[in-house]
Write a protein that holds these residues in place. Sequence first.
Motif, short mmCIF file in Angstrom:
data_model
loop_
_atom_site.label_atom_id
_atom_site.label_comp_id
_atom_site.label_asym_id
_atom_site.label_seq_id
_atom_site.Cartn_x
_atom_site.Cartn_y
_atom_site.Cartn_z
N CYS A 177 -79.89 -57.15 -20.31
CA CYS A 177 -78.56 -56.64 -20.62
C CYS A 177 -77.62 -57.85 -20.60
O CYS A 177 -78.03 -58.93 -20.16
CB CYS A 177 -78.16 -55.62 -19.56
N PHE B 156 -68.44 -50.02 -17.15
CA PHE B 156 -68.93 -48.73 -17.67
C PHE B 156 -68.18 -47.55 -17.05
O PHE B 156 -67.70 -46.65 -17.74
CB PHE B 156 -70.44 -48.59 -17.44
N LYS B 157 -68.10 -47.56 -15.72
CA LYS B 157 -67.49 -46.44 -15.00
C LYS B 157 -66.06 -46.15 -15.45
O LYS B 157 -65.56 -45.05 -15.31
CB LYS B 157 -67.52 -46.71 -13.48
N HIS C 80 -79.02 -48.29 -29.44
CA HIS C 80 -79.69 -49.59 -29.42
C HIS C 80 -79.60 -50.20 -28.03
O HIS C 80 -78.85 -49.71 -27.17
CB HIS C 80 -79.09 -50.51 -30.49
N VAL D 36 -69.37 -55.61 -39.16
CA VAL D 36 -68.08 -56.11 -39.63
C VAL D 36 -68.21 -57.60 -39.91
O VAL D 36 -68.63 -58.38 -39.04
CB VAL D 36 -66.96 -55.84 -38.60
N ARG E 295 -75.81 -46.44 -14.33
CA ARG E 295 -74.79 -47.38 -13.87
C ARG E 295 -74.21 -46.84 -12.57
O ARG E 295 -74.20 -45.63 -12.35
CB ARG E 295 -73.62 -47.48 -14.87
N ILE E 296 -73.66 -47.76 -11.76
CA ILE E 296 -72.97 -47.33 -10.53
C ILE E 296 -71.56 -46.87 -10.89
O ILE E 296 -70.88 -47.50 -11.72
CB ILE E 296 -72.88 -48.49 -9.52
N GLU F 253 -70.54 -49.74 -36.05
CA GLU F 253 -71.54 -50.36 -35.17
C GLU F 253 -72.53 -51.16 -36.01
O GLU F 253 -73.08 -50.64 -36.97
CB GLU F 253 -72.25 -49.27 -34.36
N GLN F 254 -72.77 -52.39 -35.58
CA GLN F 254 -73.65 -53.26 -36.38
C GLN F 254 -75.12 -52.82 -36.35
O GLN F 254 -75.85 -53.06 -37.32
CB GLN F 254 -73.53 -54.70 -35.91
N SER G 76 -74.36 -54.17 -24.10
CA SER G 76 -74.15 -54.05 -22.66
C SER G 76 -74.16 -52.61 -22.15
O SER G 76 -74.09 -52.40 -20.95
CB SER G 76 -72.80 -54.66 -22.28
N SER G 77 -74.23 -51.63 -23.05
CA SER G 77 -74.02 -50.25 -22.60
C SER G 77 -75.29 -49.41 -22.52
O SER G 77 -75.22 -48.22 -22.25
CB SER G 77 -73.02 -49.55 -23.53
N GLY H 102 -67.37 -51.59 -32.81
CA GLY H 102 -68.31 -51.67 -31.69
C GLY H 102 -68.46 -50.33 -31.00
O GLY H 102 -67.49 -49.82 -30.43
C1 LIG Z 1 -77.28 -55.12 -16.07
C2 LIG Z 1 -75.93 -54.50 -16.12
C3 LIG Z 1 -75.52 -53.69 -15.08
C4 LIG Z 1 -74.26 -53.12 -15.09
N1 LIG Z 1 -73.92 -52.29 -14.07
C5 LIG Z 1 -72.75 -51.63 -14.13
C6 LIG Z 1 -72.47 -50.64 -13.17
O1 LIG Z 1 -73.27 -50.38 -12.27
N2 LIG Z 1 -71.30 -49.98 -13.27
C7 LIG Z 1 -70.40 -50.24 -14.25
O2 LIG Z 1 -69.35 -49.60 -14.26
N3 LIG Z 1 -70.64 -51.17 -15.19
C8 LIG Z 1 -71.80 -51.85 -15.15
N4 LIG Z 1 -72.12 -52.76 -16.12
C9 LIG Z 1 -71.10 -53.13 -17.11
C10 LIG Z 1 -71.00 -52.19 -18.29
O3 LIG Z 1 -72.26 -51.74 -18.68
C11 LIG Z 1 -70.26 -52.93 -19.40
O4 LIG Z 1 -69.01 -53.37 -18.89
C12 LIG Z 1 -70.01 -52.06 -20.60
O5 LIG Z 1 -71.21 -51.49 -21.06
C13 LIG Z 1 -69.38 -52.90 -21.72
O6 LIG Z 1 -69.25 -52.09 -22.86
P1 LIG Z 1 -68.67 -52.63 -24.23
O7 LIG Z 1 -68.48 -51.42 -25.07
O8 LIG Z 1 -67.53 -53.54 -23.97
O9 LIG Z 1 -69.81 -53.58 -24.83
P2 LIG Z 1 -71.16 -53.26 -25.64
O10 LIG Z 1 -71.89 -52.14 -25.03
O11 LIG Z 1 -71.89 -54.53 -25.82
O12 LIG Z 1 -70.64 -52.75 -27.04
C14 LIG Z 1 -70.17 -53.61 -28.05
C15 LIG Z 1 -70.74 -53.10 -29.35
O13 LIG Z 1 -70.14 -53.80 -30.43
C16 LIG Z 1 -71.09 -53.93 -31.44
N5 LIG Z 1 -70.66 -55.00 -32.34
C17 LIG Z 1 -70.47 -56.29 -32.03
N6 LIG Z 1 -70.11 -57.00 -33.11
C18 LIG Z 1 -70.03 -56.13 -34.15
C19 LIG Z 1 -69.71 -56.26 -35.52
N7 LIG Z 1 -69.41 -57.44 -36.07
N8 LIG Z 1 -69.74 -55.15 -36.29
C20 LIG Z 1 -70.06 -53.93 -35.76
N9 LIG Z 1 -70.39 -53.77 -34.46
C21 LIG Z 1 -70.37 -54.84 -33.65
C22 LIG Z 1 -72.34 -54.27 -30.64
O14 LIG Z 1 -73.52 -54.11 -31.38
C23 LIG Z 1 -72.24 -53.34 -29.47
O15 LIG Z 1 -72.89 -52.12 -29.70
C24 LIG Z 1 -73.37 -53.37 -16.15
C25 LIG Z 1 -73.78 -54.18 -17.21
C26 LIG Z 1 -75.05 -54.74 -17.21
C27 LIG Z 1 -75.45 -55.62 -18.34
#
Ligand SMILES: Cc1cc2nc3c(=O)[nH]c(=O)nc-3n(C[C@H](O)[C@H](O)[C@H](O)COP(=O)(O)OP(=O)(O)OC[C@H]3O[C@@H](n4cnc5c(N)ncnc54)[C@H](O)[C@@H]3O)c2cc1C
Length: 388
Positions: free
Chosen positions: A317, A349-350, A42, A174, A52-53, A36-37, A46-47, A13
């Motif tokens: 998101c 994110f932060k 893309h 994966v 982001r704040i 990355e899938q 969620s990212s 991911g």
């Molecule tokens: C509207 C919104 C506002 C937000 N505001 C804030 C903010 O102001 N401040 C802050 O700190 N945070 C904020 N967040 C939260 C923050 O953006 C998320 O906590 C963070 O982006 C999560 O990241 P992640 O890497 O866990 O998930 P993701 O970004 O979803 O990454 C997971 C990745 O795994 C990949 N994946 C999944 N399954 C597979 C597989 N089988 N094979 C290969 N790849 C795979 C997916 O395609 C994806 O790219 C906000 C979120 C949203 C939605």
Amino acid sequence: MSTQQDYDCVVIGAGVQGSCTAYQLVKQNKKTLLLEQFILPHTRGSSHGQTRIIRKAYEQDFYTRMMEECYRQWTQLEKDAGVQLFRQTGLLVMGPENHGDYQLFKDTLQKNKVPTVILTRDNFKQHIPNVILAEGDGALVDVTAGVLFADRALKAVQGQFQKLGGVIRDNERVMEIKPGSVVKVTTSKGVYRARSVVITAGPWTNRLLAHTGFQLPLEVVKINVCYWREKTPGTYDVKQRFPCFLLTEGAETKEHIYGLPSNEYPGLVKICYHMGAKTDPDYRDLQTDKSDIDILKRYVARCMPGLIPEPAVVESCMYTLTPDRHFVLDYHPNYSNIIIGAGFSGHGFKFGPVIGKLLCELSLGEVPSFDLSPFRIGRFQSKTKSAL
Ligand SMILES: Cc1cc2nc3c(=O)[nH]c(=O)nc-3n(C[C@H](O)[C@H](O)[C@H](O)COP(=O)(O)OP(=O)(O)OC[C@H]3O[C@@H](n4cnc5c(N)ncnc54)[C@H](O)[C@@H]3O)c2cc1C
Ligand SMILES: O=C(O)[C@@H]1CCCCN1
């Protein structure tokens, strides 16, 4: 199918958490593969999105303390990558005075000596003329807070990872994880073997964990990311020093409402509701619930007199929520060389750089730099399931 390849660590991911983890691993000279899938970049997880704040204002001390290091690491990344990732705006926190979340924010800021300005009703009007502060609400500003340029940050982390020899394979899903002292990861394009695997799959986490016979109590919700048009362009602009803001609770809701100054789309202010409707990440766009937008319309009409109370742009998101809204940063309960970073509950994110560091430490069997007890899987007890 390509032939089998060996890595010290495979990270699944390439959202912010996986990308930061992979970067930390390669900095430790570990041969690292980031899978990355989807084709990068893309907008399906969620990212994505421009902003982001980032803030130290939190209800819990442990987040505020972690943020100290996050700020340092984001600044370092800005230097290393040669891009601006942060703009200081301050975070205006509003909510019923002397109780609930507002009081928790205030206490945490004061206890941790975070530069904070408490606004009286009079100087609120003077400094923030285009926001209505509800009767009985207090207001303060976390001066350290601001906007993180999210898309740019993700690109910078992935670029630094590759610069140090890390391998990213996108458009590669994966399909299977076979636990063992060497973990076997099968994708749509090949087979990889690794001493450790980090699962940072955001909303798809439980899909992947199912291959290991385990499920976390996660709920995936779709967030309607709404942008609202200024009646007079510039009123809520980042250049006019309008801050990010967070309302802990109000007439419309007990959930938070939050916003960021107009920046990425000229004349449009991002204001969102901190909750959404349940969704399947592969069918996100089929979730058409708009009750969050109705709540926001009422709030904007009541408290943001300079905005048209109808969203001009709505993007999507997802949040991956845990029951207590705290993250999961832990070993897999049955396999110590499978590490899980999940459940970032809309506020992760932060923390990317520190989460990356912690997941890297866990995957190398090192003592984590922060106390991980709030983030352990054991806290869910009966809520975790064996999928076998
Ligand atoms: C509207 C919104 C506002 C937000 N505001 C804030 C903010 O102001 N401040 C802050 O700190 N945070 C904020 N967040 C939260 C923050 O953006 C998320 O906590 C963070 O982006 C999560 O990241 P992640 O890497 O866990 O998930 P993701 O970004 O979803 O990454 C997971 C990745 O795994 C990949 N994946 C999944 N399954 C597979 C597989 N089988 N094979 C290969 N790849 C795979 C997916 O395609 C994806 O790219 C906000 C979120 C949203 C939605
Ligand atoms: O993590 C943040 O800072 C924001 C605050 C409000 C809810 C969404 N996330």
